[in-house]
Design a protein around this motif. Structure first.
Motif, PDB file in Angstrom:
ATOM      1  N   GLU A 104      -5.196  12.468  10.767  1.00  0.00           N
ATOM      2  CA  GLU A 104      -5.433  12.277   9.337  1.00  0.00           C
ATOM      3  C   GLU A 104      -4.099  12.063   8.638  1.00  0.00           C
ATOM      4  OE1 GLU A 104      -9.208  15.202   8.569  1.00  0.00           O
ATOM      5  OE2 GLU A 104      -7.234  16.138   8.744  1.00  0.00           O
ATOM      6  N   ILE A 105      -4.112  11.209   7.637  1.00  0.00           N
ATOM      7  CA  ILE A 105      -2.933  10.993   6.821  1.00  0.00           C
ATOM      8  C   ILE A 105      -3.220  11.597   5.456  1.00  0.00           C
ATOM      9  CG2 ILE A 105      -1.393   9.302   5.766  1.00  0.00           C
ATOM     10  CD1 ILE A 105      -1.981   7.483   8.150  1.00  0.00           C
ATOM     11  N   ALA A 106      -2.443  12.623   5.100  1.00  0.00           N
ATOM     12  CA  ALA A 106      -2.658  13.327   3.835  1.00  0.00           C
ATOM     13  C   ALA A 106      -2.413  12.385   2.668  1.00  0.00           C
ATOM     14  CB  ALA A 106      -1.723  14.528   3.739  1.00  0.00           C
ATOM     15  N   GLY A 107      -3.268  12.463   1.671  1.00  0.00           N
ATOM     16  CA  GLY A 107      -3.117  11.655   0.472  1.00  0.00           C
ATOM     17  C   GLY A 107      -3.612  10.235   0.610  1.00  0.00           C
ATOM     18  N   VAL A 131       0.809  -1.222   0.000  1.00  0.00           N
ATOM     19  CA  VAL A 131       0.000   0.000   0.000  1.00  0.00           C
ATOM     20  C   VAL A 131       0.843   1.273   0.000  1.00  0.00           C
ATOM     21  CG1 VAL A 131      -2.021  -1.080   1.036  1.00  0.00           C
ATOM     22  CG2 VAL A 131      -0.293  -0.077   2.508  1.00  0.00           C
ATOM     23  N   ARG A 132       2.161   1.147  -0.072  1.00  0.00           N
ATOM     24  CA  ARG A 132       3.006   2.348  -0.095  1.00  0.00           C
ATOM     25  C   ARG A 132       2.747   3.199  -1.334  1.00  0.00           C
ATOM     26  NH1 ARG A 132       8.190  -0.688   1.768  1.00  0.00           N
ATOM     27  NH2 ARG A 132       7.529  -1.039   3.908  1.00  0.00           N
ATOM     28  N   GLY A 133       2.266   2.581  -2.387  1.00  0.00           N
ATOM     29  CA  GLY A 133       1.951   3.325  -3.606  1.00  0.00           C
ATOM     30  C   GLY A 133       0.897   4.393  -3.380  1.00  0.00           C
ATOM     31  N   PHE A 134       0.071   4.228  -2.352  1.00  0.00           N
ATOM     32  CA  PHE A 134      -0.951   5.231  -2.046  1.00  0.00           C
ATOM     33  C   PHE A 134      -0.350   6.481  -1.416  1.00  0.00           C
ATOM     34  CE2 PHE A 134      -3.531   1.320  -1.938  1.00  0.00           C
ATOM     35  CZ  PHE A 134      -4.534   1.683  -2.822  1.00  0.00           C
ATOM     36  N   VAL A 135       0.820   6.357  -0.744  1.00  0.00           N
ATOM     37  CA  VAL A 135       1.356   7.490   0.022  1.00  0.00           C
ATOM     38  C   VAL A 135       2.753   7.918  -0.388  1.00  0.00           C
ATOM     39  CG1 VAL A 135      -0.068   7.022   2.046  1.00  0.00           C
ATOM     40  CG2 VAL A 135       2.191   5.982   1.876  1.00  0.00           C
ATOM     41  N   GLY A 136       3.478   7.108  -1.161  1.00  0.00           N
ATOM     42  CA  GLY A 136       4.825   7.483  -1.578  1.00  0.00           C
ATOM     43  C   GLY A 136       5.866   7.170  -0.506  1.00  0.00           C
ATOM     44  N   ASN A 137       6.951   7.956  -0.498  1.00  0.00           N
ATOM     45  CA  ASN A 137       8.080   7.696   0.400  1.00  0.00           C
ATOM     46  C   ASN A 137       7.881   8.216   1.813  1.00  0.00           C
ATOM     47  OD1 ASN A 137       9.513   6.454  -1.630  1.00  0.00           O
ATOM     48  ND2 ASN A 137      10.493   8.346  -2.285  1.00  0.00           N
ATOM     49  N   ARG A 138       6.878   9.051   1.991  1.00  0.00           N
ATOM     50  CA  ARG A 138       6.648   9.596   3.325  1.00  0.00           C
ATOM     51  C   ARG A 138       5.164   9.702   3.595  1.00  0.00           C
ATOM     52  NH1 ARG A 138       8.517  15.837   3.495  1.00  0.00           N
ATOM     53  NH2 ARG A 138       6.410  16.600   3.757  1.00  0.00           N
ATOM     54  N   ILE A 139       4.847   9.699   4.878  1.00  0.00           N
ATOM     55  CA  ILE A 139       3.465   9.828   5.323  1.00  0.00           C
ATOM     56  C   ILE A 139       3.348  11.189   6.000  1.00  0.00           C
ATOM     57  CG2 ILE A 139       1.673   8.884   6.821  1.00  0.00           C
ATOM     58  CD1 ILE A 139       3.309   6.256   6.842  1.00  0.00           C
ATOM     59  N   ASP A 140       2.427  12.004   5.541  1.00  0.00           N
ATOM     60  CA  ASP A 140       2.182  13.303   6.165  1.00  0.00           C
ATOM     61  C   ASP A 140       0.992  13.161   7.105  1.00  0.00           C
ATOM     62  OD1 ASP A 140       4.251  14.868   4.917  1.00  0.00           O
ATOM     63  OD2 ASP A 140       3.116  14.664   3.059  1.00  0.00           O
ATOM     64  N   VAL A 141       1.260  13.307   8.392  1.00  0.00           N
ATOM     65  CA  VAL A 141       0.259  13.079   9.427  1.00  0.00           C
ATOM     66  C   VAL A 141      -0.101  14.401  10.087  1.00  0.00           C
ATOM     67  CG1 VAL A 141      -0.252  11.858  11.580  1.00  0.00           C
ATOM     68  CG2 VAL A 141       1.189  10.775   9.845  1.00  0.00           C
ATOM     69  N   ARG A 142      -1.388  14.659  10.186  1.00  0.00           N
ATOM     70  CA  ARG A 142      -1.899  15.832  10.894  1.00  0.00           C
ATOM     71  C   ARG A 142      -2.675  15.334  12.103  1.00  0.00           C
ATOM     72  NH1 ARG A 142      -6.891  18.731  10.526  1.00  0.00           N
ATOM     73  NH2 ARG A 142      -6.645  20.849  11.272  1.00  0.00           N
ATOM     74  N   LEU A 143      -2.315  15.844  13.285  1.00  0.00           N
ATOM     75  CA  LEU A 143      -2.984  15.456  14.520  1.00  0.00           C
ATOM     76  C   LEU A 143      -3.507  16.712  15.202  1.00  0.00           C
ATOM     77  CD1 LEU A 143      -2.055  12.936  17.171  1.00  0.00           C
ATOM     78  CD2 LEU A 143      -2.245  15.289  17.883  1.00  0.00           C
ATOM     79  N   VAL A 144      -4.765  16.675  15.616  1.00  0.00           N
ATOM     80  CA  VAL A 144      -5.375  17.793  16.338  1.00  0.00           C
ATOM     81  C   VAL A 144      -5.977  17.257  17.628  1.00  0.00           C
ATOM     82  CG1 VAL A 144      -7.115  19.632  16.299  1.00  0.00           C
ATOM     83  CG2 VAL A 144      -5.922  18.998  14.176  1.00  0.00           C
TER      84      VAL A 144
END
Length: 172
Positions: free
Chosen positions: A99-102, A67-80
């Motif tokens: 939330e995980i962007a993308g 499933v890395r193809g969905f997010v690429g080399n990094r995961i951008d995580v937003r936490l509130v």
């Protein structure tokens, strides 16, 4: 998938609340989570209601290869984390969203800070994690849950160091 994680903090709830609202503490826990890039924003104050928003980029090696193809080399995580004002005993409740962007991955839930004994506080995160990815949703949810549990384990260690360096509550 339901996710519940409890951290035990060696201090009173008022001191724990001040720690959670301190941008320096928040930055330390974000950096310790392995972030390769990050942003921290704290609005409000520990004396009232406050909101902590973090954005962090993490390496995607924590998720299954298929499933890395969905997010690429990094995961951008937003936490509130949006915390209500504290009660007389320092306890407070709030909401948490991750939330995980993308990627259609989101955790929504409640957070609770409550006294659990003399100079002891329990920090509880409890919510539902959902990955809207056909075929791989369950695998992504499990990987995300592992990553969240791991990050909160790191937070436990950072909190203990922070409290040792910045003072704990006075013992009765």
């Amino acid at each position: 998938m339901h996710l519940s994680v409890t951290l035990d903090l060696p201090t009173d709830a008022a001191t724990a609340g001040r720690m959670l609202a301190d941008p320096r503490y928040v930055e330390q826990k974000v950096v310790a989570s392995g972030a390769i890039d990050h942003q921290v924003d704290v609005t409000g104050s520990a004396d009232e209601a406050f909101t902590v928003t973090t954005r962090r980029a993490l390496p995607s090696d924590q998720i299954p290869a298929q499933v890395r193809g969905f997010v690429g080399n990094r995961i951008d995580v937003r936490l509130v984390e949006a915390w209500d004002a504290a009660g007389p005993d320092g306890a407070r409740a709030g909401t948490v969203v991750v939330e995980i962007a993308g990627a259609p991955v989101r955790l929504t839930g409640r957070c609770l800070l409550e006294p659990s004994g003399p100079a002891a506080t329990r920090l509880v995160y409890d919510g539902d994690l959902h990955a809207g990815i056909p075929l791989f949703g369950a695998a992504v949810e499990e990987a995300a849950a592992r990553a969240i549990r791991g990050a909160l384990g790191v937070e436990q260690a950072v909190a203990e160091r922070w409290l040792a360096d910045h003072g704990r509550a006075e013992q009765p």
